[in-house]
Design an enzyme around this catalytic site. Structure first.
Site, mmCIF file in Angstrom:
data_model
loop_
_atom_site.group_PDB
_atom_site.id
_atom_site.type_symbol
_atom_site.label_atom_id
_atom_site.label_comp_id
_atom_site.label_asym_id
_atom_site.label_seq_id
_atom_site.Cartn_x
_atom_site.Cartn_y
_atom_site.Cartn_z
ATOM 1 N N SER A 18 0.842 -1.203 0.000
ATOM 2 C CA SER A 18 0.000 0.000 0.000
ATOM 3 C C SER A 18 0.868 1.241 0.000
ATOM 4 O O SER A 18 2.050 1.188 0.325
ATOM 5 C CB SER A 18 -0.913 0.030 1.238
ATOM 6 O OG SER A 18 -1.849 -1.017 1.213
ATOM 7 N N SER A 22 -3.008 -3.885 -3.058
ATOM 8 C CA SER A 22 -2.374 -2.625 -2.690
ATOM 9 C C SER A 22 -3.431 -1.563 -2.427
ATOM 10 O O SER A 22 -4.303 -1.320 -3.255
ATOM 11 C CB SER A 22 -1.440 -2.158 -3.818
ATOM 12 O OG SER A 22 -0.699 -1.022 -3.423
ATOM 13 N N ASP A 38 -3.989 2.112 -2.432
ATOM 14 C CA ASP A 38 -3.321 3.305 -2.979
ATOM 15 C C ASP A 38 -4.247 4.506 -2.832
ATOM 16 O O ASP A 38 -5.232 4.635 -3.571
ATOM 17 C CB ASP A 38 -2.961 3.074 -4.450
ATOM 18 C CG ASP A 38 -2.114 1.823 -4.637
ATOM 19 O OD1 ASP A 38 -1.191 1.621 -3.843
ATOM 20 O OD2 ASP A 38 -2.408 1.039 -5.560
#
Length: 382
Positions: free
Chosen positions: A258, A296, A298
């Site tokens: 992340s 992830s 983001d």
């Protein structure tokens, strides 16, 4: 007193850590501000607490304060862009609804976001002029540092949060394995906190754009276009691509992780244009080699500190003067470049870290220098 627990890494490193510009890596065309940091945006302050305890706890808190006043009483317009929503970012639904920020921003580890939020609520309610407040929308983001940190211990305390908030200052910002970046990794290397800024020429408004990242993601690292990850033989999906045995005994890296990106500017922007600005953060992230993988989280949060767009919480009407759409392009460019450089700073300034039974190495800068030179990036003589 916070004695003994909150200590910066004093381990000697054979190779001095340097920022991207010391390697000749200076993305874009605009010059950085005085400190090349988010704090170059006047009024923005950063405070960090690093927690290393025993051989398992490697985590911390990073606090970003938008201005020196009461963030609840004097609110800044803000917006959030979600590149991939695999994560936790407390307080963002109200930001999307109202287009404003009413608290400082905290960054920490995944399982500590609620503890950090509760501690910030207590801290804010104790401030002057807050005695009658019955609702608070505090903002806390996270990345998962569970590789190096005993994340299930949830070691962040109210004392750590208070210290980060109350120690926040302008000027240079410590980078790498500090604060919320103490236990984070990126592209298979130790990473952490990184920051950068851009100052626009007066002919383009003279605005400053500052960025701070908590980097903990993956992909195929490239630096100014040079294929650093491939040449260092550390990149996502490398075992599948090379059709070879996994010599590290780990599952094939899929680039998960992340990143939290915070963009501050003194350009007078509405929350609508801040939403547009936040979305450009993904472009800077993509330049570094991220593909925003499935696992992830983001997130990009952008805010403006300009007095002309500030919102008093008890105002009946808002009269603001904001930048026109046609004047946004240079601000977009500045943010993309500063995001890219912030990620490089997070990597290059991080130090090798051991914790929770594992060690993650710092990226070898001598080899990075060699790769950059081979691919035409001018490296300064040291």
């Amino acid at each position: 007193m916070l004695t003994g627990l909150f200590v910066l890494n004093a381990a000697a490193q054979e190779e001095p850590r340097v920022r991207a510009r010391d390697l000749g890596v200076a993305p874009g065309i605009f010059s950085p501000g005085t400190n090349n940091a988010i704090t170059d945006v006047a009024g923005v302050r950063v405070g960090q607490v690093t927690l290393r305890k025993g051989d398992k706890v490697r985590t911390g808190v990073t606090a970003i304060l938008p201005h020196p006043g009461n963030a609840y009483r004097s609110r800044v317009p803000a917006a959030l862009h979600v590149g991939n929503g695999f994560g936790k970012f407390i307080g963002t639904t109200q930001i999307n609804e109202l287009g404003e920020l009413e608290s400082p921003i905290l960054l920490t580890c995944t399982l500590c976001v609620w503890k950090a939020a509760d501690a910030m609520v207590e801290w804010m309610l104790a401030q002057p002029d807050m005695q009658e407040v019955r609702s608070l929308n505090v903002v806390v983001g996270e990345t998962n540092d569970g590789r190096l940190n005993d994340i299930r211990a949830r070691p962040i305390t109210a004392a750590a949060v208070r210290t980060a908030l109350e120690s926040a200052k302008s000027g240079p910002v410590q980078e790498g394995s500090v604060g919320a970046g103490t236990g984070t990794t990126a592209f298979g290397w130790k990473a952490g906190i990184g920051t950068s800024s851009r100052k626009l020429p007066e002919s383009l408004g003279g605005w400053t754009v500052g960025v701070l990242v908590q980097a903990n993601f993956g992909g195929v690292l490239q630096v100014e276009g040079a294929p650093v990850g491939r040449e260092l033989d550390r990149y996502a999906f490398q075992n599948a691509v090379a059709a070879r045995e996994n010599t590290r005994g780990l599952a094939d890296d899929r680039g998960d992780g992340s990143i939290i990106i915070v963009i501050a500017t003194d350009a007078p922007l509405s929350d609508r244009n801040l939403q547009r600005l936040a979305s450009r953060g993904m472009m800077g992230l993509g330049r570094t080699g991220s593909s925003a993988s499935n696992g992830s989280g983001d997130y990009i949060l952008a805010f403006s500190t300009a007095e002309s767009v500030r919102r008093q919480f008890d105002a009946v009407r808002l009269q603001t003067t904001e930048l026109a759409n046609e004047q946004m392009s240079a601000v977009f460019q500045a943010s993309v470049d500063a995001v890219e450089e912030s990620v490089y700073n997070a990597l290059f300034m991080a130090t090798t870290e051991s914790g929770n039974g594992q060690t993650v190495e710092a990226i070898p800068l001598d080899q990075v220098r060699k790769i950059l030179k081979e691919h035409g990036v001018e490296v300064p003589v040291r």
